[in-house]
Design an enzyme around this catalytic site. Structure first.
Site, PDB file in Angstrom:
ATOM      1  N   ALA A  59       0.947  -1.234  -0.144  1.00 28.22           N
ATOM      2  CA  ALA A  59      -0.035  -0.087  -0.075  1.00 28.22           C
ATOM      3  C   ALA A  59       0.933   1.236   0.072  1.00 28.22           C
ATOM      4  CB  ALA A  59      -0.799   0.087   1.260  1.00 28.22           C
ATOM      5  N   CYS A  76      -7.670  -0.021   2.505  1.00 25.03           N
ATOM      6  CA  CYS A  76      -7.808   0.836   1.610  1.00 25.03           C
ATOM      7  C   CYS A  76      -9.040   0.998   1.142  1.00 25.03           C
ATOM      8  CB  CYS A  76      -6.508   0.433   0.321  1.00 25.03           C
ATOM      9  SG  CYS A  76      -5.018   0.313   1.131  1.00 25.03           S
TER      10      CYS A  76
END
Length: 286
Positions: free
Chosen positions: A177, A208
């Site tokens: 990420a 996310c």
């Protein structure tokens, strides 16, 4: 000659090599490595204090100042969940106010909610982008490029960008990420690479904010490869660790950003106290 892994085109731009001329000299980046061979982790707040101290020093100096120092902080965090600056609690699946609940921290980076914890390598570059490429989308793609090259070094050639989302995917699972912030074109926050975390810790959130995108790890993929070659659980061996991947990450980071990395000696002991708390009065870079 090494083949460059150029970016998959995205709405947010694409990575391209800097192709820095021989002169001026390549930028120098001080590496503040807070990871350890014995797996000791660092409280999120302590790592943030170190990063902010470096950010304040870098953002307060001219981009061309010879005394200014870029930095790269490497850390393996205690378990924590973080919300990006525009994120809501919509994708948090637990009650952070309940007794014994994991910490949920608001931070300045872009993006939604994510998890940091043992088995995950987190990198916080503090770079004046004027020395590289003054383009925030290029910078996101460059961080992805570092991760893709790390995966390739480990024999995981399927690592790739997503056509719509920031990050790196491996065999349909998100393994890295990326969430960043900028101040006066100085970067902070960065990239989290799932080396061998407990993937069950991601079940407390929608990582996310992507409901249909499963999370994976490098260790998971490497074990799959070993099983496909006929190995059993007994022969697969120990999991790959953050300490195994960190040196590879540094080498590939230097290549992507066309910079020279200089390790800060004994960085953990010099920047953190015995309990892992930051020592705000100390600055080992300037």
């Amino acid at each position: 000659r090494r083949r460059l892994a150029l970016a998959t085109p995205q709405a947010q731009g694409a990575w391209r090599p800097i192709a820095r001329p021989p002169l001026p000299a390549r930028p120098e980046i001080a590496v503040v490595d807070l990871t350890t061979r014995d797996g000791r982790t660092t409280p999120y707040e302590a790592a943030m204090a170190v990063q902010r101290r470096l950010l304040e020093a870098r953002a307060s100096r001219d981009a061309d100042s010879s005394s200014a120092r870029d930095a790269l902080v490497l850390v393996e965090h205690d378990a924590v969940y973080t919300l990006g600056r525009g994120a809501t609690a919509e994708h948090v699946r637990y009650d952070p106010d309940a007794a014994g609940a994991p910490n949920l921290v608001r931070c300045e980076r872009g993006g939604d909610v994510t998890y940091h914890g043992p088995g995950q390598l987190v990198a916080y570059p503090v770079l004046q982008l004027a020395a590289y490429r003054k383009d925030s989308h290029w910078y996101l793609r460059a961080l992805e490029e570092v991760v893709i090259r790390v995966c390739t070094r480990l024999g995981l050639d399927a690592a790739a960008r997503h056509a719509e989302h920031t990050g790196v995917w491996l065999r349909g699972r998100k393994v890295a990420a990326v969430g960043v912030a900028l101040r006066r074109w100085v970067t902070y926050h960065g990239v989290a690479l799932n080396v061998a975390p407990d993937l069950a810790d991601f079940d407390r959130i929608v990582p996310c904010g992507l409901k249909d995108e499963p999370v994976g790890s490098l260790d998971q993929a490497l074990r799959e490869d070993k099983r496909n070659r006929g190995g059993d659980d007994a022969s697969i061996g120990d999991a790959i660790g953050v300490a195994d991947v960190a040196p590879i990450f540094l080498e590939e980071f230097a290549g992507v950003f066309e910079a020279d990395l200089v390790a800060v000696p004994d960085a953990r002991n010099r920047m953190l106290g015995e309990g892992g708390a930051a020592l705000p009065s100390r600055d080992v870079l300037l």
